[in-house]
Structure formats: structure tokens, C-alpha cells
Design a protein around this motif. Structure first.
Motif, PDB file in Angstrom:
ATOM      1  N   GLY A  39       0.947  -1.170  -0.068  1.00 50.12           N
ATOM      2  CA  GLY A  39       0.069   0.026  -0.127  1.00 50.12           C
ATOM      3  C   GLY A  39       0.723   1.222   0.059  1.00 50.12           C
ATOM      4  N   ASN A  40       0.303   2.274   0.753  1.00 51.77           N
ATOM      5  CA  ASN A  40       1.236   3.241   0.885  1.00 51.77           C
ATOM      6  C   ASN A  40       2.638   3.270   1.574  1.00 51.77           C
ATOM      7  N   GLY A  41       2.685   2.154   2.192  1.00 46.70           N
ATOM      8  CA  GLY A  41       3.780   1.755   3.094  1.00 46.70           C
ATOM      9  C   GLY A  41       5.036   1.736   2.019  1.00 46.70           C
ATOM     10  N   ILE A  42       4.723   1.226   0.957  1.00 50.04           N
ATOM     11  CA  ILE A  42       5.684   1.065  -0.040  1.00 50.04           C
ATOM     12  C   ILE A  42       6.587   2.292  -0.320  1.00 50.04           C
ATOM     13  N   TYR A  43       6.295   3.493  -0.191  1.00 49.80           N
ATOM     14  CA  TYR A  43       7.052   4.735   0.150  1.00 49.80           C
ATOM     15  C   TYR A  43       8.241   4.485   1.390  1.00 49.80           C
ATOM     16  N   SER A  44       7.852   4.024   2.114  1.00 44.10           N
ATOM     17  CA  SER A  44       8.676   3.997   3.203  1.00 44.10           C
ATOM     18  C   SER A  44      10.279   3.051   2.849  1.00 44.10           C
ATOM     19  N   ILE A  45      10.162   2.293   1.723  1.00 40.28           N
ATOM     20  CA  ILE A  45      11.149   1.655   1.484  1.00 40.28           C
ATOM     21  C   ILE A  45      12.052   2.388   0.932  1.00 40.28           C
ATOM     22  N   LEU A  46      11.971   3.619   0.817  1.00 41.01           N
ATOM     23  CA  LEU A  46      12.823   4.746   0.077  1.00 41.01           C
ATOM     24  C   LEU A  46      13.700   5.345   1.130  1.00 41.01           C
ATOM     25  N   ARG A  47      13.420   5.307   2.366  1.00 35.85           N
ATOM     26  CA  ARG A  47      13.962   5.848   3.508  1.00 35.85           C
ATOM     27  C   ARG A  47      15.279   5.138   3.957  1.00 35.85           C
ATOM     28  N   PRO A  48      16.322   5.899   4.274  1.00 30.90           N
ATOM     29  CA  PRO A  48      17.608   5.326   4.563  1.00 30.90           C
ATOM     30  C   PRO A  48      17.622   4.282   5.680  1.00 30.90           C
ATOM     31  N   GLU A  49      16.572   4.491   6.810  1.00 31.54           N
ATOM     32  CA  GLU A  49      16.470   3.742   7.996  1.00 31.54           C
ATOM     33  C   GLU A  49      16.348   2.298   7.387  1.00 31.54           C
ATOM     34  N   VAL A  50      15.760   2.141   6.524  1.00 33.53           N
ATOM     35  CA  VAL A  50      15.274   0.689   6.077  1.00 33.53           C
ATOM     36  C   VAL A  50      16.587   0.011   5.317  1.00 33.53           C
ATOM     37  N   LYS A  51      17.585   0.739   4.721  1.00 23.92           N
ATOM     38  CA  LYS A  51      18.862   0.133   3.999  1.00 23.92           C
ATOM     39  C   LYS A  51      19.575  -0.145   5.521  1.00 23.92           C
ATOM     40  N   GLU A  52      19.506   0.631   6.635  1.00 22.76           N
ATOM     41  CA  GLU A  52      20.279   0.384   7.872  1.00 22.76           C
ATOM     42  C   GLU A  52      19.655  -0.814   8.274  1.00 22.76           C
ATOM     43  N   LEU A  53      18.307  -1.143   8.365  1.00 26.52           N
ATOM     44  CA  LEU A  53      17.905  -2.486   8.946  1.00 26.52           C
ATOM     45  C   LEU A  53      18.251  -3.556   8.187  1.00 26.52           C
ATOM     46  N   VAL A  54      18.442  -3.416   6.653  1.00 26.76           N
ATOM     47  CA  VAL A  54      18.874  -4.467   5.860  1.00 26.76           C
ATOM     48  C   VAL A  54      20.337  -4.857   6.247  1.00 26.76           C
ATOM     49  N   ASP A  55      21.057  -3.754   6.594  1.00 25.26           N
ATOM     50  CA  ASP A  55      22.619  -3.962   6.796  1.00 25.26           C
ATOM     51  C   ASP A  55      22.732  -4.934   8.203  1.00 25.26           C
ATOM     52  N   ASN A  56      21.702  -4.546   8.909  1.00 25.87           N
ATOM     53  CA  ASN A  56      21.702  -5.312  10.432  1.00 25.87           C
ATOM     54  C   ASN A  56      21.095  -6.767  10.362  1.00 25.87           C
ATOM     55  N   GLY A  57      20.701  -7.261   9.047  1.00 21.43           N
ATOM     56  CA  GLY A  57      20.205  -8.371   9.071  1.00 21.43           C
ATOM     57  C   GLY A  57      18.560  -8.734   8.594  1.00 21.43           C
ATOM     58  N   VAL A  58      17.873  -7.603   8.972  1.00 22.46           N
ATOM     59  CA  VAL A  58      16.559  -7.861   8.640  1.00 22.46           C
ATOM     60  C   VAL A  58      16.127  -7.745   7.110  1.00 22.46           C
ATOM     61  N   LYS A  59      15.296  -8.828   6.532  1.00 23.53           N
ATOM     62  CA  LYS A  59      14.980  -9.087   5.144  1.00 23.53           C
ATOM     63  C   LYS A  59      13.719  -8.127   5.007  1.00 23.53           C
ATOM     64  N   VAL A  60      13.970  -7.414   3.805  1.00 23.92           N
ATOM     65  CA  VAL A  60      12.803  -6.731   3.422  1.00 23.92           C
ATOM     66  C   VAL A  60      12.178  -6.935   2.267  1.00 23.92           C
ATOM     67  N   TYR A  61      10.811  -6.947   2.164  1.00 26.73           N
ATOM     68  CA  TYR A  61      10.360  -7.493   1.010  1.00 26.73           C
ATOM     69  C   TYR A  61       9.109  -6.334   0.689  1.00 26.73           C
ATOM     70  N   TYR A  62       8.770  -6.306  -0.613  1.00 27.43           N
ATOM     71  CA  TYR A  62       7.586  -5.404  -0.815  1.00 27.43           C
ATOM     72  C   TYR A  62       6.807  -5.929  -1.845  1.00 27.43           C
ATOM     73  N   CYS A  63       5.501  -5.311  -1.880  1.00 21.15           N
ATOM     74  CA  CYS A  63       4.495  -6.036  -3.115  1.00 21.15           C
ATOM     75  C   CYS A  63       4.868  -5.174  -4.450  1.00 21.15           C
ATOM     76  N   ALA A  64       5.428  -5.944  -5.279  1.00 19.90           N
ATOM     77  CA  ALA A  64       5.744  -5.509  -6.632  1.00 19.90           C
ATOM     78  C   ALA A  64       4.367  -4.467  -7.454  1.00 19.90           C
ATOM     79  N   HIS A  65       3.246  -5.034  -7.027  1.00 15.21           N
ATOM     80  CA  HIS A  65       2.217  -4.360  -7.733  1.00 15.21           C
ATOM     81  C   HIS A  65       2.066  -3.085  -7.113  1.00 15.21           C
TER      82      HIS A  65
END
Length: 100
Positions: A39-65
Motif C-alpha cells: 500500500g502506501n507503506g511502499i514509500y517507506s522503502i525509500l527511507r535510509p532507515e530501511v537500508k540500515e535495517l537490511v545492513d543489520n540483518g532484516v529481510k525486506v520484501y515489498y509488493c511489486a504491484h
């Protein structure tokens, strides 16, 4: 524990900050942590905090549609998925937290 956080609210809501804090705490406890953006949460994936989470081991998925609808092009570290993929992640998780 296997934790799944589903974020569907906009990127500047309190829900985003809550998701980030929960994911950080979960990783510190050595839990398998995944976040699914939709949904509108897809915009959050562009925030730098999400990349930081990935670097710390969090797996990130998103709805392609949802990403295509909103013209969002996530980075390569985020895995493209679907509502079917979300349903599989839910069945694999011990706990699911939905933030909408």
C-alpha cells in the motif's frame, strides 16, 4: 522467533518509526526479522532507515504491484514479492505485526 512486520501506512506516520524500533529490538534479540511493505507503506522503502535495517540483518520484501502503481523503484536489497508471497511469509512467522 520469526517476526514479520507488515507496513501499509505512509512513510511519515508514527507506524514507520514503530516498525523501525521493533525491527531493531528484534534483531538485537537474534530473532529472524522480516518487513513487508505494501500500500502506501511502499514509500517507506525509500527511507535510509530501511537500508540500515537490511545492513543489520532484516529481510525486506515489498509488493511489486503496489510499487508499480505508485511508480516506486526499490533498491536491489529489497525483494520483490506479492500478496501470495505475503501469505507465505505470514504462515512461516511466529508473530505478525500489522501497521496500517
Amino acid at each position: 522467533m520469526n517476526l514479520l512486520i507488515v507496513l501499509a501506512s505512509n512513510p511519515y506516520s508514527h507506524d514507520f518509526n514503530t516498525a523501525v524500533k521493533m525491527a531493531r529490538a528484534s534483531v538485537k534479540r537474534n530473532h529472524k526479522t522480516k518487513i513487508f511493505f505494501m500500500g502506501n507503506g511502499i514509500y517507506s522503502i525509500l527511507r535510509p532507515e530501511v537500508k540500515e535495517l537490511v545492513d543489520n540483518g532484516v529481510k525486506v520484501y515489498y509488493c511489486a504491484h503496489n510499487a508499480e502503481q505508485r511508480k516506486v523503484k526499490p533498491e536491489g536489497w529489497a525483494e520483490s514479492s506479492s500478496m501470495y508471497g505475503l501469505s507465505k511469509l505470514i504462515t512461516e512467522a511466529d508473530k505478525v505485526i500489522m501497521l496500517d
